[in-house]
Design a protein around this motif. Structure first.
Motif, mmCIF file in Angstrom:
data_model
loop_
_atom_site.group_PDB
_atom_site.id
_atom_site.type_symbol
_atom_site.label_atom_id
_atom_site.label_comp_id
_atom_site.label_asym_id
_atom_site.label_seq_id
_atom_site.Cartn_x
_atom_site.Cartn_y
_atom_site.Cartn_z
ATOM 1 N N ARG A 300 26.832 21.478 -81.389
ATOM 2 C CA ARG A 300 26.329 20.189 -81.864
ATOM 3 C C ARG A 300 25.261 19.587 -80.967
ATOM 4 O O ARG A 300 24.842 18.445 -81.173
ATOM 5 N N GLY A 301 24.839 20.331 -79.961
ATOM 6 C CA GLY A 301 23.772 19.834 -79.101
ATOM 7 C C GLY A 301 24.193 18.718 -78.175
ATOM 8 O O GLY A 301 23.332 17.950 -77.705
ATOM 9 N N VAL A 302 25.484 18.611 -77.883
ATOM 10 C CA VAL A 302 25.981 17.561 -76.996
ATOM 11 C C VAL A 302 26.201 18.090 -75.575
ATOM 12 O O VAL A 302 26.070 17.348 -74.591
ATOM 13 N N TRP A 303 26.522 19.367 -75.460
ATOM 14 C CA TRP A 303 26.746 19.958 -74.133
ATOM 15 C C TRP A 303 25.498 19.770 -73.267
ATOM 16 O O TRP A 303 24.378 19.897 -73.759
ATOM 17 N N PRO A 304 25.666 19.451 -71.972
ATOM 18 C CA PRO A 304 24.500 19.210 -71.098
ATOM 19 C C PRO A 304 23.518 20.366 -71.116
ATOM 20 O O PRO A 304 23.892 21.527 -71.289
ATOM 21 N N SER A 305 22.259 20.034 -70.939
ATOM 22 C CA SER A 305 21.211 21.054 -70.958
ATOM 23 C C SER A 305 21.363 22.002 -69.781
ATOM 24 O O SER A 305 22.049 21.706 -68.792
ATOM 25 N N GLU A 306 20.726 23.139 -69.869
ATOM 26 C CA GLU A 306 20.870 24.195 -68.869
ATOM 27 C C GLU A 306 20.492 23.687 -67.475
ATOM 28 O O GLU A 306 19.485 22.996 -67.300
#
Length: 400
Positions: A300-306
């Motif tokens: 869902r695009g919520v996990w922190p970016s790389e």
């Protein structure tokens, strides 16, 4: 003949409802149309309309794109070792309540950082919290729950004090009354503004008990508690476009500790709901839930970016032993899963300890005169091996 713009009892068919009293008037397309409808004062209304348009345009320009608003800076799992060890390895932010510990001090090769410091909202003590904050110096702090405007001002003062010494810290205050939202959101604080804690979990006062979603939009928000599926619904409500054009909330972070408690009931959380996990150990059950949680937020695009998770920024929490250590069954601990299943251990040793075998992180490490180093899960196991191997009087070093 009845006009098409006229509603009457005769023009409404059987079973139909006359909605005309509830419908909004038609939108006026031009400034001239609006002027004519207003009955005069053209210049004043034109300036008001232009001002409203400018304000709306500025608000749209300042609003975060949805994908940016939904991308969290961190996702927390606050619990003790060994569950904290698993969470940290998967990229979660680890931490504890100010009156608790991660309980890894007895493990010689494990050091899980307290990156998020929560407070005991059922037994709050601001002085205790501030003292503990300065001891551990976390990256994220939940200072307190503001049930009244007065408490909100008190917590803002405390947050201002912390931010003066720790300018990069993310400071969260949890509003528990409507007035507290504005007090916290508009506080004059050095650096980044304060974060509003949106109470969802075990709190007896939830965010929706005293506020509407619109009150939180346009602010920095952290979701406290509740399962990912419930948190995702709130994230959508806080960020998706609405009819009034409110800017989305900036989802700074979220946390949930639920999987650990439910693991003792034999269930793990998954993207398809709670799953039976009776065949897994408690630790394996929690690990499975954490993996599913990460996958859920990544989708869902919520996990922190790389590059933003603690395991990517900091050192691993578990250090590899400097010397070779062998399990009592002869397996090298560097091999994948050298200990096998609990059933295999049960065949090797007759466990009489009421507390049963411990995870390897809690092993009793013993070095003998012949140079071998063994890791025992329990004292019973140690007694068994030392008796059969004739190692009673050959202990060189022992590390609990």
């Amino acid at each position: 003949m009845v006009s098409s713009n006229t509603s009457s009892a005769e023009s409404i068919g059987h079973g139909q409802l006359d909605l005309s009293p509830y419908l909004s008037p038609a939108t006026l397309d031009t400034l001239e149309d609006r002027h004519q409808a207003s009955g005069g004062e053209h210049s004043d209304h034109r300036s008001e309309i232009e001002a409203d348009s400018n304000t709306e345009r500025e608000r749209e320009e300042d609003a975060l794109p949805i994908e940016v608003a939904r991308r969290a800076e961190y996702i927390g799992f606050l619990h003790r070792a060994p569950f904290a060890t698993e969470a940290y390895a998967l990229g979660f932010v680890t931490g504890a309540r100010e009156d608790c510990r991660i309980q890894d001090s007895h493990l010689r090769n494990v050091d899980v950082p307290i990156l998020m410091l929560d407070n005991d909202f059922n037994r709050p003590d601001l002085d205790r919290y501030l003292t503990r904050f300065r001891e551990v110096e976390p990256e994220i702090g939940v200072v307190g729950d503001a049930r009244t405007p007065e408490e909100a001002h008190t917590f803002v003062d405390a947050a201002r004090e912390l931010k003066s010494d720790y300018p990069d810290a993310t400071i969260i205050i949890v509003p528990k009354c409507r007035e507290a939202i504005d007090i916290v959101a508009n506080a004059d604080i050095p650096g980044e503004s304060l974060v509003l804690g949106y109470a969802m979990g075990r709190s007896n006062i939830k965010a929706w008990h005293f506020s509407d979603i619109a009150n939180w939009r346009g602010h920095r928000v952290h979701l406290l508690g509740a399962s990912p599926t419930k948190q995702w619904r709130v994230i959508q409500e806080l960020t998706q476009p609405n009819l009034t054009g409110d800017p989305p909330a900036d989802i700074i972070g979220l946390d949930w500790n639920g999987p650990q408690g439910i693991a003792y009931k034999g269930e793990s959380w998954s993207r398809d709901g709670w799953q039976d996990a009776d065949f897994l150990t408690i630790r394996e059950t929690v690990r499975r839930s954490l993996r599913e949680m990460r996958a859920f937020w990544e989708e869902r695009g919520v996990w922190p970016s790389e590059g933003k998770t603690p395991i990517e920024r900091l050192e691993p929490a578990v250090k590899e032993p400097d010397d070779p250590i062998w399990a009592a069954n002869g397996g090298d601990l560097s091999d994948p899963d050298p200990l096998g299943s609990p059933d295999e251990w049960a065949e090797l040793v007759d466990y009489e300890d009421e507390d049963g075998p411990y995870p390897i992180e809690q092993a009793i490490i013993v070095t003998y005169e012949d140079g071998r180093t063994f890791a025992y899960r329990t004292q019973t196991e140690r007694n068994y091996v030392e008796y059969h191997e004739g190692l009673w009087d050959e202990v060189v070093d022992e590390r609990p």
